[in-house]
Scaffold this motif. Structure first.
Motif, PDB file in Angstrom:
ATOM      1  N   PRO A 198       7.936  30.095  33.643  1.00  0.00           N
ATOM      2  CA  PRO A 198       8.356  31.175  32.749  1.00  0.00           C
ATOM      3  C   PRO A 198       9.717  30.858  32.152  1.00  0.00           C
ATOM      4  N   GLN A 199       9.857  31.118  30.855  1.00  0.00           N
ATOM      5  CA  GLN A 199      11.102  30.746  30.190  1.00  0.00           C
ATOM      6  C   GLN A 199      12.107  31.875  30.139  1.00  0.00           C
ATOM      7  N   THR A 200      11.628  33.103  30.270  1.00  0.00           N
ATOM      8  CA  THR A 200      12.581  34.204  30.200  1.00  0.00           C
ATOM      9  C   THR A 200      12.453  35.073  31.439  1.00  0.00           C
ATOM     10  N   ALA A 201      13.491  35.869  31.656  1.00  0.00           N
ATOM     11  CA  ALA A 201      13.512  36.766  32.805  1.00  0.00           C
ATOM     12  C   ALA A 201      12.324  37.717  32.757  1.00  0.00           C
ATOM     13  N   PHE A 202      12.003  38.193  31.541  1.00  0.00           N
ATOM     14  CA  PHE A 202      10.895  39.135  31.434  1.00  0.00           C
ATOM     15  C   PHE A 202       9.579  38.501  31.849  1.00  0.00           C
ATOM     16  N   GLY A 212      23.971  37.058  40.487  1.00  0.00           N
ATOM     17  CA  GLY A 212      22.774  37.002  39.661  1.00  0.00           C
ATOM     18  C   GLY A 212      21.595  37.641  40.377  1.00  0.00           C
ATOM     19  N   ARG A 213      20.464  37.615  39.733  1.00  0.00           N
ATOM     20  CA  ARG A 213      19.264  38.146  40.370  1.00  0.00           C
ATOM     21  C   ARG A 213      18.198  37.057  40.419  1.00  0.00           C
ATOM     22  N   ALA A 214      17.210  37.285  41.253  1.00  0.00           N
ATOM     23  CA  ALA A 214      16.139  36.302  41.350  1.00  0.00           C
ATOM     24  C   ALA A 214      14.803  37.015  41.438  1.00  0.00           C
ATOM     25  N   ILE A 215      13.747  36.265  41.109  1.00  0.00           N
ATOM     26  CA  ILE A 215      12.397  36.800  41.224  1.00  0.00           C
ATOM     27  C   ILE A 215      11.610  35.906  42.154  1.00  0.00           C
ATOM     28  N   ILE A 216      10.937  36.517  43.095  1.00  0.00           N
ATOM     29  CA  ILE A 216      10.161  35.736  44.051  1.00  0.00           C
ATOM     30  C   ILE A 216       8.721  36.229  44.042  1.00  0.00           C
ATOM     31  N   ARG A 217       7.783  35.327  43.900  1.00  0.00           N
ATOM     32  CA  ARG A 217       6.372  35.692  43.950  1.00  0.00           C
ATOM     33  C   ARG A 217       5.888  35.572  45.383  1.00  0.00           C
ATOM     34  N   LEU A 275       8.564  38.132  20.766  1.00  0.00           N
ATOM     35  CA  LEU A 275       7.718  37.131  21.414  1.00  0.00           C
ATOM     36  C   LEU A 275       8.553  36.448  22.489  1.00  0.00           C
ATOM     37  N   GLU A 276       8.118  36.567  23.747  1.00  0.00           N
ATOM     38  CA  GLU A 276       8.908  36.022  24.847  1.00  0.00           C
ATOM     39  C   GLU A 276       8.544  34.568  25.119  1.00  0.00           C
ATOM     40  N   GLN A 277       7.267  34.276  25.093  1.00  0.00           N
ATOM     41  CA  GLN A 277       6.846  32.911  25.399  1.00  0.00           C
ATOM     42  C   GLN A 277       5.436  32.674  24.891  1.00  0.00           C
ATOM     43  N   GLN A 278       5.173  31.440  24.480  1.00  0.00           N
ATOM     44  CA  GLN A 278       3.831  31.065  24.068  1.00  0.00           C
ATOM     45  C   GLN A 278       3.444  29.808  24.828  1.00  0.00           C
ATOM     46  N   GLY A 279       2.225  29.773  25.317  1.00  0.00           N
ATOM     47  CA  GLY A 279       1.794  28.566  26.004  1.00  0.00           C
ATOM     48  C   GLY A 279       0.509  28.797  26.766  1.00  0.00           C
ATOM     49  N   PRO A 280      -0.085  27.717  27.312  1.00  0.00           N
ATOM     50  CA  PRO A 280      -1.290  27.878  28.116  1.00  0.00           C
ATOM     51  C   PRO A 280      -0.972  28.706  29.365  1.00  0.00           C
ATOM     52  N   PRO A 281      -1.957  29.455  29.881  1.00  0.00           N
ATOM     53  CA  PRO A 281      -1.696  30.339  31.019  1.00  0.00           C
ATOM     54  C   PRO A 281      -0.985  29.641  32.180  1.00  0.00           C
ATOM     55  N   LEU A 282      -1.405  28.437  32.507  1.00  0.00           N
ATOM     56  CA  LEU A 282      -0.817  27.755  33.653  1.00  0.00           C
ATOM     57  C   LEU A 282       0.666  27.474  33.417  1.00  0.00           C
ATOM     58  N   ALA A 283       0.989  27.048  32.200  1.00  0.00           N
ATOM     59  CA  ALA A 283       2.383  26.741  31.875  1.00  0.00           C
ATOM     60  C   ALA A 283       3.235  28.007  31.941  1.00  0.00           C
ATOM     61  N   ASP A 311      19.959  37.051  31.633  1.00  0.00           N
ATOM     62  CA  ASP A 311      19.426  37.827  30.511  1.00  0.00           C
ATOM     63  C   ASP A 311      18.510  36.976  29.641  1.00  0.00           C
ATOM     64  N   GLN A 312      18.818  35.704  29.542  1.00  0.00           N
ATOM     65  CA  GLN A 312      18.104  34.856  28.608  1.00  0.00           C
ATOM     66  C   GLN A 312      16.990  34.036  29.236  1.00  0.00           C
ATOM     67  N   SER A 313      17.238  33.536  30.435  1.00  0.00           N
ATOM     68  CA  SER A 313      16.337  32.502  30.919  1.00  0.00           C
ATOM     69  C   SER A 313      15.890  32.726  32.358  1.00  0.00           C
ATOM     70  N   ALA A 314      14.923  31.914  32.756  1.00  0.00           N
ATOM     71  CA  ALA A 314      14.480  31.905  34.134  1.00  0.00           C
ATOM     72  C   ALA A 314      14.437  30.448  34.583  1.00  0.00           C
ATOM     73  N   VAL A 315      15.115  30.139  35.667  1.00  0.00           N
ATOM     74  CA  VAL A 315      15.164  28.752  36.142  1.00  0.00           C
ATOM     75  C   VAL A 315      14.633  28.709  37.565  1.00  0.00           C
ATOM     76  N   MET A 316      13.747  27.748  37.817  1.00  0.00           N
ATOM     77  CA  MET A 316      13.191  27.677  39.163  1.00  0.00           C
ATOM     78  C   MET A 316      14.109  26.874  40.084  1.00  0.00           C
TER      79      MET A 316
END
Lengths: 354, 300
Positions: free
Chosen positions: A224-228, A257-262, A211-219, A335-340
């Protein structure tokens, strides 16, 4: 908590389908189990139903441990991916099955089936056999059949997977409204994030049995709390060298490091179109894709490639054209987290103080 | 008999666009060749059975088939089928159910074992039972002490017939049940149905035509079995002779008309079986008007 799952694991042969998953579901919530195919979503759903038993861990319904309770006695309704309607029974008998098996009163059965026929808009089809129905109708029969014995928990395994795109959209809305009307706790499995975002009150993101994350869709979408989760949710491009992006050069943590951009984090345009040109870098348009309601731009910025959206109303950009690219924010992932991280250069060059 | 051929010819399948079809000449030639071959190999010999049977008049025919020995052979044949077929039906359904619906160790071994009787020559099958229950067999002395007669009696004939016909029902059901999967059973379970309720209300209705088809094939073979039964029967006239054995005895005694008359009984039983089989196939095809599930049926 209506449903509680504690440290549940399940292995098939050498394949770890579910590993140490824990979560809770409040009564009346509509939960979307979202994740890539083969990630353990269906197994988790089947464990809730009692169709699979966990190797370790416990499942509680209404505070009662149900690990050893067979599916027959769990008070669940299950809608299967391919509906699994009884081929040799007509619509009426399919819906009535759960009640006839309990030897319910004839009048009671008729009343309940009629009620469900109305609720699902299947009146007039009661004498039809499953093979005489369309995909959407079959889905509604499966739904009515699962609801007939008044279950406390409704489980749906990829309920819209076998239906064509247009009908699927209608059914999603219909299902959400119906579940809200009945007020039944529901869990549905999907690999389609649009579906999960649109239908679910709360999402559970599952990947490789975890289980990577649980929460309302908007949250989940905005934080996002994890890289995945950061890469799976939304339309994301992974940036291998984020420290080269304008505005992020001095962020020491991005080194290596790596980053994700929407796409929605990126503004692309000619110089006068960009709000903060000083925070933008120059880039080149590689491709322009027509996506129906908007255009998607594939832009090369230095060594990195990013995606961005552009409205059809704006002046069109052509491949090869030089443009300004402003990265508003990005997710730094480990590996563990995603920080904005926000672009620090994005300050108004001429602030107006009132 | 091992590879029973089933066809589901629908009109849809026979109407094909020109470019995937052969010229009329080729079609006519192929059809004529096929019919000639069929006539020579199947129809002619079968017709000759009846011709020979009636060669010396209807009186002889009637006398032959009402002869006490013939009647007793017919009774024995029917009785044997009546015991062997239900046994194999129960076993076949149980085996197919277990193999297609559950995960367990030794599944592949069970599938292989089901095919064994097809692989073993019927004569060998008969000898196996002689070795086990015959006077010099493993259990022979013990059986003798307790005055139990298995060989050269009804139990032996039933055992041999059951052995030889044992794969039919299971083999017919396995592909069908495997294709159907366990989803409907799971749905029934989630709706509160228990083991037997699931079987009677969901599984059985789904397999009934396939099951009936398997029973018909099993029955046809049970009534026609010669080799295995011949070894264990002892050929006691009026007691342990089945119809096929009786035909052989009459023939060896140069009573050709009587022999063929009795043989015609077997042919009639076979024709009856074929009629029922065709009806079942027609019924199965009718149940799936849009052909949605054809292909799952009888995947030999």
């Amino acid at each position: 908590m209506h449903i509680e799952v504690k440290h549940v694991s399940k292995t098939f042969g050498t394949h770890k389908a579910v590993s140490d998953v824990s979560f809770g579901i409040e009564r009346g919530k509509l939960i979307g189990l979202l994740g890539p195919s083969g990630g353990g979503k269906s197994t988790l759903l089947r464990i809730l139903a009692g169709l699979e038993s966990p190797d370790s861990g416990d499942v509680y319904i209404n505070g009662k441990r149900v690990n050893d309770v067979p599916p027959q006695q769990r008070g669940i309704g299950f809608v299967f991916q391919n509906y699994a309607l009884f081929k040799h029974m007509n619509v009426y008998d399919n819906i009535a099955f759960g009640l006839t098996i309990r030897k319910a009163d004839k009048k009671e059965i008729t009343a309940r089936v009629e009620e469900l026929l109305d609720l699902t808009g299947l009146r007039g089809f009661e004498r039809r056999y499953p093979h005489q129905l369309s995909g959407g109708q079959r889905q509604r029969v499966a739904f009515a059949r699962a609801l007939a014995p008044r279950p406390e928990l409704l489980l749906l395994d990829e309920p819209f997977a076998a239906i064509d795109a247009k009908v699927r959209k209608e059914l999603r809305t219909w299902l959400k409204q119906l579940i809200a009307t009945i007020g039944i706790t529901s869990v549905f499995v999907t690999h389609d994030q649009d579906e999960a975002v649109e239908v679910a009150d709360e999402m559970l993101i599952v990947q490789q049995g975890r289980l990577e994350q649980q929460g309302p869709p908007l949250a989940v979408y905005t934080a996002p709390q994890t890289a995945f989760v950061a890469s799976f949710i939304g339309h994301s491009s992974v940036i291998e060298k984020p420290q080269l992006l304008r505005g992020f050069e001095h962020r020491a943590e991005l080194n290596g490091g790596r980053a994700i951009i929407r796409p929605e984090f990126v503004e692309v345009g000619r110089e006068r179109e960009i709000a903060y040109p000083s925070a933008a870098a120059k880039g080149t348009i590689r491709h322009v894709f027509f996506r129906g309601a908007h255009l998607e731009l594939d832009v090369q910025v230095g060594d990195n490639r990013v995606s961005a959206y552009r409205s059809l109303d704006q002046e069109p950009l052509k491949p090869g054209e030089e443009v300004y690219v402003l990265i508003h924010r990005l997710y730094h992932i480990t590996d563990q987290s995603a920080v904005m991280l926000e672009n620090p250069l994005k300050v108004d060059p001429l602030p107006v103080h009132i | 008999m091992a590879g029973a051929i089933t066809t589901h010819l629908s009109d849809k399948a026979s109407i094909r666009p020109k470019h995937t079809n052969e010229s009329p000449v080729v079609r006519v030639v192929l059809t004529v060749v096929a019919l000639l071959f069929l006539g020579l190999i199947v129809v002619l010999p079968l017709a000759s059975v009846f011709v020979e049977a009636f060669k010396r008049g209807a009186d002889v025919y009637v006398a032959s088939i009402t002869d006490p020995d013939a009647v007793s052979a017919l009774k024995l044949t029917l009785l044997t089928a009546l015991i062997a077929v239900p046994l194999n039906t129960i076993f076949g359904v149980a085996a197919a159910w277990a193999i297609s619906k559950f995960r367990f160790r030794g599944k592949n071994l069970l599938i292989t074992l089901i095919d064994l009787p097809f692989a073993v020559s019927p004569v060998i099958a008969g000898l196996i039972f002689i070795l086990m229950f015959g006077a010099q067999g493993w259990f022979g002395p013990w059986l003798d002490d307790h005055n139990i007669q298995i060989m050269f009696a009804l139990p032996g004939i039933v055992l041999a017939t059951t052995f030889v016909t044992f794969p039919f029902v299971a083999r017919e059901l396995l592909p069908l049940m495997q294709a159907q999967g366990i989803q409907e059973e799971e749905a029934a379970a989630s709706l509160g149905a228990k083991g037997w309720q699931i079987f009677w209300r969901v599984t059985l209705p789904n397999i009934k035509w396939g099951l009936l088809y398997g029973i018909i094939l099993c029955n046809a073979r049970a009534m026609g079995e010669f080799g295995a039964v011949s070894v264990v029967s002892g050929h006691i006239r009026g007691e342990t002779n089945t119809l096929p054995l009786h035909v052989e005895i009459l023939y060896n005694e140069y009573q050709f008309s009587a022999s063929f008359a009795v043989a015609s009984l077997l042919v009639l039983l076979a024709v009856l079986t074929l009629v029922v089989k065709t009806f079942v196939e027609w019924k199965t095809a009718q149940r799936e008007p849009d052909g949605e599930r054809s292909g799952e049926q009888h995947a030999h």
